[in-house]
Design an enzyme around this catalytic site. Structure first.
Site, PDB file in Angstrom:
ATOM      1  N   LYS A   8       0.855  -1.196   0.000  1.00  0.00           N
ATOM      2  CA  LYS A   8       0.000   0.000   0.000  1.00  0.00           C
ATOM      3  C   LYS A   8       0.888   1.241   0.000  1.00  0.00           C
ATOM      4  O   LYS A   8       2.095   1.153   0.158  1.00  0.00           O
ATOM      5  CB  LYS A   8      -0.911  -0.004   1.233  1.00  0.00           C
ATOM      6  CG  LYS A   8      -2.000  -1.074   1.159  1.00  0.00           C
ATOM      7  CD  LYS A   8      -2.991  -0.888   2.271  1.00  0.00           C
ATOM      8  CE  LYS A   8      -4.108  -1.928   2.189  1.00  0.00           C
ATOM      9  NZ  LYS A   8      -5.003  -1.840   3.341  1.00  0.00           N
ATOM     10  N   HIS A  62       2.213   6.698   2.999  1.00  0.00           N
ATOM     11  CA  HIS A  62       1.696   8.064   2.928  1.00  0.00           C
ATOM     12  C   HIS A  62       2.433   8.988   3.879  1.00  0.00           C
ATOM     13  O   HIS A  62       3.292   8.570   4.653  1.00  0.00           O
ATOM     14  CB  HIS A  62       0.176   8.101   3.131  1.00  0.00           C
ATOM     15  CG  HIS A  62      -0.268   7.535   4.433  1.00  0.00           C
ATOM     16  ND1 HIS A  62      -0.126   8.205   5.613  1.00  0.00           N
ATOM     17  CD2 HIS A  62      -0.847   6.339   4.739  1.00  0.00           C
ATOM     18  CE1 HIS A  62      -0.605   7.464   6.597  1.00  0.00           C
ATOM     19  NE2 HIS A  62      -1.035   6.318   6.098  1.00  0.00           N
ATOM     20  N   HIS A 115       2.986   8.147   7.458  1.00  0.00           N
ATOM     21  CA  HIS A 115       4.091   7.241   7.757  1.00  0.00           C
ATOM     22  C   HIS A 115       5.415   8.004   7.833  1.00  0.00           C
ATOM     23  O   HIS A 115       6.271   7.705   8.649  1.00  0.00           O
ATOM     24  CB  HIS A 115       4.209   6.139   6.694  1.00  0.00           C
ATOM     25  CG  HIS A 115       3.057   5.190   6.691  1.00  0.00           C
ATOM     26  ND1 HIS A 115       2.313   4.935   5.566  1.00  0.00           N
ATOM     27  CD2 HIS A 115       2.500   4.453   7.681  1.00  0.00           C
ATOM     28  CE1 HIS A 115       1.352   4.061   5.869  1.00  0.00           C
ATOM     29  NE2 HIS A 115       1.444   3.761   7.134  1.00  0.00           N
TER      30      HIS A 115
END
Length: 580
Positions: A141, A144, A147
């Protein structure tokens, strides 16, 4: 620590008059911040309010003022303190100017990277074992911006704790399990490519996941994904070996990218570790009578005070499988058993604060008293982080963007000299810009990200810090970079020099403040001020063309400023550059 010896000297005089032990007074005596607005003739201040024990008495401004004056009248100047005055509710102390320069500069150059950390402000702080979980992206994933914030904030907290002598374990808790791996597995069987998986796993798995997600509503795909994940849970060898490849190649690439960020982890953990253990947690909850079944068959834990289910947490699906929080419970218990730590910190954005509240509450209900020592360090959301390619998908995009924008700025700047490794330098400066923009406010506040603002060379930016460091470094290089010993620094009496010295005095208090509330902004604003003061001093206190003794003393001052600047930058996770 220079400030310590001065504080102690003031405290010992005060303790005789106030009849209080000197150690009780030390934290009430603080270095006066340098400010453009008012120049108090003082280096230290005692706040009267902080030493008045009885809360019943009148604490009006007038009363405090009166007490300050009465106390000041009883105090005498000595070899250390040359002037005593009073301010609003404070007694001010001015340190002997020659002693100030000598003590501060000797201490900075002697302590080096430990300057400020050896301070007695930390003497009562017990050394502890801390586990910090941060970064924690999900495989396949997007990485973003949340993170990224978690990564740099967690790294700062770990750096600060390690510097202060604590034992720290850095854990990256990967999203490496769950139904999405069923989909990913099916996707890989259809669209996967082993070469690409090896060469750029994060990008390839993301692409595969996006492709298969388009078919995720298709009944056949759903069934295949469910089957794949079931096989995974049953440890089917072929399925498991594919999953292991996803995980290990992803971690290898993460390690490489984290290295660019200057971040490392002691453990790459993940939800996958806690499959079986989360079943044990459900058993424990059941044995303790904490697990309740709903009509739908899901398992919940009642968290309400009155036991009326006004607040509860779902810990089990109706088919008996665990949820994210169950795995978190298992992970917390496992970590505590393994590391036996004094504190356990989770660095994630504030949208998860409910989750952690529930997690800590359940642990407490289970009888784990150490749940009190668990802490969620939450942070706000960032808007507007884009790269030229569009929205941020991979951490690498952000690092590349920072580097390429900085390279462009360096190429167009008139002052840029030919430097040895422009790419690496641009990366370090770009990263400093990102970190300083992120750390300027309270961690809990949301902010609007702007590349242009972050990368300005003037103003309060990471670029300015790097520029100041590089400039001070080249000043040292230019003047022979010799070991400065037996320098007579007593001649540093200009207001610009005194301002730098006064600011250096405060470093331990700033570190102490950040260590108390885990906010990097205190250190950031300290370093920005240090850079501004050093820039002013650099303009007025010339080294070149001055008499040798004066030149040596000034070099000493600039070297001390650069050392403290570098120390602070490293704590924040910034690598200081020596050329730009």
């Amino acid at each position: 620590m220079a400030a310590c010896s001065f504080r102690r000297s003031i405290a010992s005089q005060l303790s005789k008059i106030l009849d209080l032990p000197p150690e009780n007074l030390i934290k009430s005596i603080s270095a006066v911040p340098v400010s453009k607005k008012r120049l108090i003739p003082a280096d230290f201040q005692l706040s009267i309010d902080s030493i008045t024990e009885d809360s019943s008495s009148d604490h009006s401004a007038q009363d405090l003022q009166l007490r300050a004056q009465m106390l000041a009248e009883k105090l005498k100047c000595d070899a250390v303190v040359t002037e005593i005055s009073t301010g609003p509710g404070t007694v001010n102390f001015m340190i002997n100017r020659e002693l100030l320069a000598k003590t501060v500069l000797q201490q900075v150059l002697k302590d080096g990277s430990e300057y400020g950390i050896k301070s007695e402000l930390f003497s009562t702080v017990p050394r502890q074992k801390t586990v910090i979980e941060f970064s924690s992206p999900n495989i396949a994933k997007k990485f973003h911006i949340g993170h990224l914030r978690s990564t740099i904030i967690g790294n700062f907290i770990a750096n600060l704790k390690v510097a202060l002598g604590h034992q720290v374990t850095r854990i990256n808790y990967l999203g490496d399990w769950g139904m999405q791996f069923g989909l990913l597995g099916v996707g890989f069987q259809q669209f996967g490519n082993n070469e690409k998986l090896k060469s750029s796993p994060l990008q390839h798995l993301f692409e595969v996941y996006v492709q298969i997600n388009k078919a995720a509503e298709d009944e056949n795909t759903k069934k295949l994904a469910k089957d794949f994940f079931r096989k995974l849970e049953e440890h089917d060898e072929q399925t498991l070996s594919l999953w292991k490849q996803f995980r290990s190649f992803s971690i290898e690439e993460y390690i490489r990218i984290y290295k660019r960020l200057g971040v490392h982890f002691d453990e790459y953990s993940g939800e996958s570790f806690y499959q079986e253990k989360s079943q044990e947690v459900l058993k424990m909850l059941e044995e303790k009578g904490l697990l309740q079944k709903t009509m739908k068959g899901t398992g919940i834990v009642d968290l309400s005070e009155k036991k009326d289910l006004s607040s509860f947490s779902t810990v089990m699906r109706s088919d008996g499988t665990s949820l994210y929080i169950t795995r978190d419970l298992a992970a917390a218990i496992d970590r505590m058993n393994k590391h036996n730590c004094d504190t356990m910190m989770y660095v994630t954005d504030k949208s998860q604060s409910n989750h952690f509240q529930h997690l800590f509450q359940i642990l407490k209900l289970m009888g784990y008293d150490w749940a009190e020592r668990c802490q969620h360090v939450s942070f706000g959301l960032v808007q507007g982080m884009k790269t030229r390619r569009g929205e941020v998908i991979f951490l690498e995009d952000v690092l590349d963007e920072a580097r390429s924008r900085m390279l462009q700025n360096m190429a167009s700047a008139k002052t840029t000299k030919e430097i040895e490794n422009p790419l690496e330098t641009a990366e370090k400066i770009g990263l400093a810009a990102l970190i300083i923009q992120d750390f300027q406010g309270l961690l809990s506040s949301d902010y609007q990200f702007s590349w242009d603002r972050a990368l300005q060379s003037r103003g309060d930016t990471g670029v300015f810090l790097q520029y100041t460091h590089a400039r001070l470094h080249s000043l040292e290089q230019m003047h022979g970079n010799e070991q400065l010993t037996d320098v007579n620094v007593a001649c540093l009496q200009e207001p610009e020099a005194i301002s730098v010295l006064q600011h250096l005095l405060r470093y331990d208090e700033v570190l102490y403040r950040s260590s108390q509330d885990m906010q990097p902004k205190h250190i950031v604003s300290y370093l920005l001020t240090l850079s501004h003061l050093a820039a002013v001093a650099h303009k007025t206190l010339l080294v070149k063309g001055s008499a040798p003794e004066l030149a040596q003393a000034r070099l000493c001052l600039f070297q001390a400023a650069r050392l403290v600047l570098a120390n602070g930058m490293k704590l924040l996770g910034i690598t200081p550059v020596t050329q730009m």
